[in-house]
Enzyme design. Sequence first.
Site, PDB file in Angstrom:
ATOM      1  N   CYS A 295       0.856  -1.192   0.000  1.00  0.00           N
ATOM      2  CA  CYS A 295       0.000   0.000   0.000  1.00  0.00           C
ATOM      3  C   CYS A 295       0.887   1.234   0.000  1.00  0.00           C
ATOM      4  O   CYS A 295       2.102   1.148   0.162  1.00  0.00           O
ATOM      5  CB  CYS A 295      -0.949   0.012   1.202  1.00  0.00           C
TER       6      CYS A 295
ATOM      7  N   CYS B 121       3.344   1.956   2.803  1.00  0.00           N
ATOM      8  CA  CYS B 121       4.617   1.228   2.774  1.00  0.00           C
ATOM      9  C   CYS B 121       5.717   2.136   2.215  1.00  0.00           C
ATOM     10  O   CYS B 121       6.849   2.148   2.713  1.00  0.00           O
ATOM     11  CB  CYS B 121       4.504  -0.019   1.903  1.00  0.00           C
TER      12      CYS B 121
ATOM     13  N   ASP C 221      -7.001  23.132 -23.999  1.00  0.00           N
ATOM     14  CA  ASP C 221      -6.295  23.193 -25.268  1.00  0.00           C
ATOM     15  C   ASP C 221      -7.335  23.650 -26.301  1.00  0.00           C
ATOM     16  O   ASP C 221      -8.542  23.543 -26.056  1.00  0.00           O
ATOM     17  CB  ASP C 221      -5.758  21.811 -25.619  1.00  0.00           C
TER      18      ASP C 221
ATOM     19  N   ASP D  33      -6.068  17.009 -25.730  1.00  0.00           N
ATOM     20  CA  ASP D  33      -6.250  15.801 -26.543  1.00  0.00           C
ATOM     21  C   ASP D  33      -4.995  15.325 -27.244  1.00  0.00           C
ATOM     22  O   ASP D  33      -4.995  14.237 -27.819  1.00  0.00           O
ATOM     23  CB  ASP D  33      -7.323  16.046 -27.610  1.00  0.00           C
TER      24      ASP D  33
ATOM     25  N   ASP E   6      -0.124  18.043 -25.206  1.00  0.00           N
ATOM     26  CA  ASP E   6      -0.801  18.351 -23.953  1.00  0.00           C
ATOM     27  C   ASP E   6      -0.344  17.453 -22.803  1.00  0.00           C
ATOM     28  O   ASP E   6      -0.713  17.697 -21.650  1.00  0.00           O
ATOM     29  CB  ASP E   6      -2.324  18.197 -24.114  1.00  0.00           C
TER      30      ASP E   6
END
Length: 736
Positions: A16, A19, A434, A627, A631
């Site tokens: 996890c 840790c 964008d 997109d 970006d």
Amino acid sequence: MADLMKFEFDIKGMSCASCANQIEKEVLKIKEIEKCHVNYAVETGTFFIESGFEDLESVQSKVHDRISGIGFSSTIKKPVNRENINEEKEKKIKSNLKQFIFSFALAMSLFALAMWPLKNWPSEKVNHWLQMILCLPIYAWTGQRFQLSFLRFLRSGKSNMNTLIGLGTSAAFFYSFFITVFPNWSHELGLSYKVYFEAVGFIISFVFLGQYFEERAKKKTTEALSSLLKLGAKKAMLIDEEGTREVDIDSVVPGDMIRVKPGEKFPVDGKIIKGKSHVDESMISGEPIAVKKEQGSEVFAGTINGDQVIDFRATKVGSDTFLSQIIQFVEQAQGAKPDIQKLADAVSGVFTPIVIGFAVLTLVLWLIFGPTENSGIAISNFIAVLVIACPCALGLATPTAVVVATGKASLEGILISGGDIIEKTVKVDTIVFDKTGTITQGKPRVLEFLVDSDLHDEVLNDCASCEQFSEHPLAKAIIDYSQEKSLILGEPEEFEVVSGKGLLSVIRSKKYVIGNEAFLGEKGIDLLSHFQPERVGSFVYIARDNHHVATFVIGDKIKDTSKKAIESFKEQGIETWMITGDNERVATAVQEELGIDSILAGALPLEKSRKIEELQKAGKVVAMIGDGVNDAPALAKADLSIAMGTGTDVAINTSDVTLVKGDLLKAVKLLSLSRNSMKIIKQNLFLSFVYNSLLIPVAAGVLVLFDGPMLPPVFASLAMAMSSVSVVSNSLRIKG
């Protein structure tokens, strides 16, 4: 602080995020280590020491010993092929799912034997033995990671949420084991003849399901990097004294001469020595229109050559290329640990020792002050505290709500990648868009065709017939426009491309000059004012028999839903920005049409990310919607990253959220869903804390002081189960 140098380790065995926090704290005890960061998602650790430190190996050995000492394995990080990492991640995800299915099937069998319809079948004693046999593989195999976490706690004192799962299930299992194997002795001790094997099964099964979803979220970090790597070429066409030959990309060095044919990717960064061409640089600028390149122009790895052969000299190779810099930026940004995770680390580190201490205190107090003739009460209350404190509901509080919320979102075409995304979304107060492919459709289209009405179809047909033989990026827009009008194209009698200017053609015995303003000027053709466009875009002028007869305005059309979405964001008090690689004139026109608050034009990928960082330093919580590959750094830097599903794989893989059909109104819906889901999550956390905190004293027997009843382990188990049921039931309300 002096300049630092770093070294990296691969770290295995983390169960996890806390840790990773434990490892960081342990390694920072080494005096030579200035700072460190352990990334649970990609299972690596980065450690920093003073630059120029001579005995690096001794420090690495100390780090290795520290990590090993708290139960994890580590090795010096070696170069890896990240394209193969996803295969390893996928195997791990499938393994987790198989183990969940296995343990859940056994847990349902345990339920049948413990509750209904096989309770006490064929006899109570045999029934308990059957339950123990069925529970053993769940406890010892599927739940091994939790039990190991508990053992590490006993050895090192370091705890996390898995420690309580291991402790609670161990307490329930071994108590039930004692009842089953030694029933007479149990009776003499005054222990209730009740086993909790089914509780062990369900606790481990459901927590395992949550970790399965966590592994799926972790996989996205390597998917993003793999998608970026796929953009690069694997081979290069080297030109030397031996001629032209194909070589591996790794063998290219600065100064090598490389040839790239039409349609091929540039393998490294460089400068053009020979040839002219149009290059698709959408991965850098995000703009759909190819850029003209000639002698002296810079080219970048991953961009695509257009219509002519190019010879260029390599200037940057390997990790120095522009594409590699983007990859490194995404990796670093995604490795940053969010504040909510740091808070979870702190809570888990405190909660477990407190619960264990309270359980031990309960045992001791009951042994001292309880009825001497029945020491079983002390043991029973000790077990009850551990069972009711087992954080099953706490572990389910967020994952169940997230599962329901993401399921509902997926039906709306919104793909949410991880559990903390909902909380991120609620806090957003600034959205950066964008332009190309996000606000606009992302490909050149004819926005306007200025021509006398009686010549419309005739001139359009002639132009499209000529443009179908052109390699210019704007030609396709004209051809697409003609196809929308269902025109049947012919073939020109004569055809000549004038590079960088336009084309000359003869069709149906009519001479056409098609190109930019300068080209028509060279031919002595005056442009007519009523064919001069007012809209913003790229202009293609048409002259027939030396007379200006038409003009195409070609640009990127704004999506129908963009304006309504931006208006909705502004109504909610969210600040809107548009950052684009396009020029100031085009950006301003889009801003004015949509009412966007602020813009930044002509921005390269890393400039986009720097602007987002600037907004964050000003106290803004920033969402980025994009997109393209250009970006990716900005998406990785933003507090919340949203990719248009119509975009590139790397943008989608880098993002927290993907809008499947690229509709900005889905982002509006995401905000609404997140607010409602966050309310449910907070309610779930409250419910789980009520059970885990308020009922712990009840399990310890506090009500006896007020002549109240005891809470035996059987009811503690029921209360724990009810806490999970209440949390799951509350989460299901999100569907409505």
